[in-house]
Design a protein around this motif. Structure first.
Motif, PDB file in Angstrom:
ATOM      1  N   LEU A  66     -45.941 -34.795 -37.209  1.00  0.00           N
ATOM      2  CA  LEU A  66     -45.227 -33.568 -36.894  1.00  0.00           C
ATOM      3  C   LEU A  66     -45.623 -33.084 -35.501  1.00  0.00           C
ATOM      4  CD1 LEU A  66     -45.763 -31.737 -40.334  1.00  0.00           C
ATOM      5  CD2 LEU A  66     -44.177 -33.599 -39.758  1.00  0.00           C
ATOM      6  N   ILE A  67     -44.627 -32.938 -34.615  1.00  0.00           N
ATOM      7  CA  ILE A  67     -44.867 -32.649 -33.202  1.00  0.00           C
ATOM      8  C   ILE A  67     -44.149 -31.342 -32.830  1.00  0.00           C
ATOM      9  CG2 ILE A  67     -44.738 -33.545 -30.845  1.00  0.00           C
ATOM     10  CD1 ILE A  67     -44.329 -36.345 -32.098  1.00  0.00           C
ATOM     11  N   GLN A  75     -49.826 -25.167 -36.178  1.00  0.00           N
ATOM     12  CA  GLN A  75     -49.564 -24.165 -37.223  1.00  0.00           C
ATOM     13  C   GLN A  75     -48.079 -23.902 -37.422  1.00  0.00           C
ATOM     14  OE1 GLN A  75     -52.024 -23.944 -35.029  1.00  0.00           O
ATOM     15  NE2 GLN A  75     -53.906 -23.466 -36.161  1.00  0.00           N
ATOM     16  N   HIS A  76     -47.236 -24.302 -36.468  1.00  0.00           N
ATOM     17  CA  HIS A  76     -45.796 -24.173 -36.684  1.00  0.00           C
ATOM     18  C   HIS A  76     -45.365 -25.015 -37.886  1.00  0.00           C
ATOM     19  CE1 HIS A  76     -44.402 -22.666 -32.449  1.00  0.00           C
ATOM     20  NE2 HIS A  76     -45.350 -21.915 -32.983  1.00  0.00           N
ATOM     21  N   LYS A 221     -50.897 -16.724 -39.067  1.00  0.00           N
ATOM     22  CA  LYS A 221     -50.615 -17.891 -39.897  1.00  0.00           C
ATOM     23  C   LYS A 221     -49.824 -18.952 -39.126  1.00  0.00           C
ATOM     24  CE  LYS A 221     -48.757 -19.323 -44.377  1.00  0.00           C
ATOM     25  NZ  LYS A 221     -47.992 -18.913 -45.586  1.00  0.00           N
ATOM     26  N   GLY A 222     -48.948 -18.500 -38.229  1.00  0.00           N
ATOM     27  CA  GLY A 222     -48.166 -19.436 -37.412  1.00  0.00           C
ATOM     28  C   GLY A 222     -48.839 -19.791 -36.099  1.00  0.00           C
ATOM     29  N   PRO A 300     -38.821 -24.833 -38.675  1.00  0.00           N
ATOM     30  CA  PRO A 300     -39.976 -25.162 -39.516  1.00  0.00           C
ATOM     31  C   PRO A 300     -40.643 -23.941 -40.151  1.00  0.00           C
ATOM     32  CG  PRO A 300     -40.048 -26.406 -37.476  1.00  0.00           C
ATOM     33  CD  PRO A 300     -38.965 -25.378 -37.312  1.00  0.00           C
ATOM     34  N   LEU A 301     -40.491 -22.763 -39.500  1.00  0.00           N
ATOM     35  CA  LEU A 301     -41.112 -21.554 -40.026  1.00  0.00           C
ATOM     36  C   LEU A 301     -40.155 -20.725 -40.868  1.00  0.00           C
ATOM     37  CD1 LEU A 301     -42.345 -21.772 -36.732  1.00  0.00           C
ATOM     38  CD2 LEU A 301     -43.969 -20.349 -37.972  1.00  0.00           C
TER      39      LEU A 301
END
Length: 327
Positions: A66-67, A75-76, A221-222, A300-301
């Protein structure tokens, strides 16, 4: 003139006392950011820099890498998506070279081919064989660079709102990051850039996440607060400043050299990248393209369930063996 573009003028003309005060505030914000979001993973050493990553899921499961994108960090993906995928995949979420808690030997390592080289070296060290690369935004461009550089090593690409082609206009929200003078970039990072970024963070995040709201816990968190460090500004500025002409050169190679299969997911309301020119354009190279309504850039978020379904569906359409490198 954008806010960040005016930083250089401020840095050149501001009194020493103002720069000193800005530097002290920058150091305080950086300490607070590190305390709120410390490193969470392991490190892979390469000659060009150290890569910070997390490695979860069954060791013998098919690997996903995951990039993340511009001004981002791993964290994303760990925010909501990585654990879902790790139920039955080995998932490696990483900080791109220079970003998060990763390093790079020089700002010039921000060029797409250099980022690809560093990450491929890291994956070799970790024994990751035939991964599917999940690239978001600028991470999509890096994933494509990796596939062009080592097509036989990459099983497939699942790209989320990716940058794939040159964009003459560019995203307005990121234009101010372009600082071509390295000395000025680092001076700004240590003085005016971070305090100004703190003041403008709300408005910037509203633009990046639009038309969806920015999650209330994104800064911690992100990992968003990690942008309030000199390291974060330098990384984002170098990424933006070295993007051209690398993306022009890369896009020109797709027709004859891009042999890795893949798919693209875009939100129809993306306010950062154009779904037509960055997503649908990949259909001509054999990529599946999916456009979803009422979604923005930070999929993703904001839409981990949608991303998970897209990635899993993409995996079912990939060949099972190593890829043929002949186009």
């Amino acid at each position: 003139m954008s806010a960040l573009s005016s930083f250089a003028l401020v840095a050149l003309t501001a009194p020493a006392a103002l720069l000193g005060a800005s530097h002290l505030k920058t150091r305080r914000l950086a300490r607070e950011a590190r305390a709120l979001v410390p490193p969470v993973g392991q490190y892979c050493e390469t000659p060009q820099g150290r890569i910070h990553y997390v490695d979860i899921g069954p060791r013998d499961a098919p690997p996903l890498v995951l990039i993340h994108g511009l001004s981002g960090q791993l964290q994303h993906f760990t925010y909501a998506l990585a654990d879902r995928l790790a139920r039955d995949h080995r998932v490696i979420a990483l900080d791109r070279p220079g970003c998060g808690y990763s390093t790079r030997a020089s700002d010039a390592m921000a060029r797409l081919p250099e980022q690809a080289k560093i990450l491929l070296s890291c994956l070799d060290q970790l024994g990751v064989d035939q991964p599917v690369l999940v690239g978001h935004s600028l991470g999509g461009a890096v994933a494509l660079a990796m596939a062009l550089q080592a097509p036989g090593k990459i099983r497939g690409l699942a790209l989320l709102a990716p940058l794939t082609h040159p964009d003459a206009g560019g995203a307005e929200v990121f234009k101010g990051l372009i600082v071509h003078n390295s000395l000025m970039r680092h001076l700004m990072a240590q003085t005016v850039a971070v305090p100004t970024a703190e003041r403008s963070a709300g408005a910037v995040l509203d633009q990046v996440f639009a038309p969806e709201p920015c999650p209330e816990d994104f800064l911690v968190k992100g990992g968003g607060v990690l942008g309030l460090r000199p390291h974060g500004f330098v990384a984002a500025s170098a990424d933006a400043s070295y993007l051209y002409p690398a993306i022009d050169t890369q896009a020109a190679r797709y027709a004859t050299e891009l042999s890795t299969p893949g798919a693209v997911l875009f939100g129809a309301g993306d306010a950062v990248l154009n779904p037509e020119t960055q997503g649908k354009a990949m259909e001509r190279y054999g990529f599946d393209y999916r456009l979803v309504p009422d979604r923005g850039h930070m999929l993703p978020l904001t839409a981990p369930d949608l991303c998970e379904g897209f990635i899993r569906d993409s995996l079912t359409k990939l060949p099972t063996g190593p890829q043929d490198t002949e186009k």
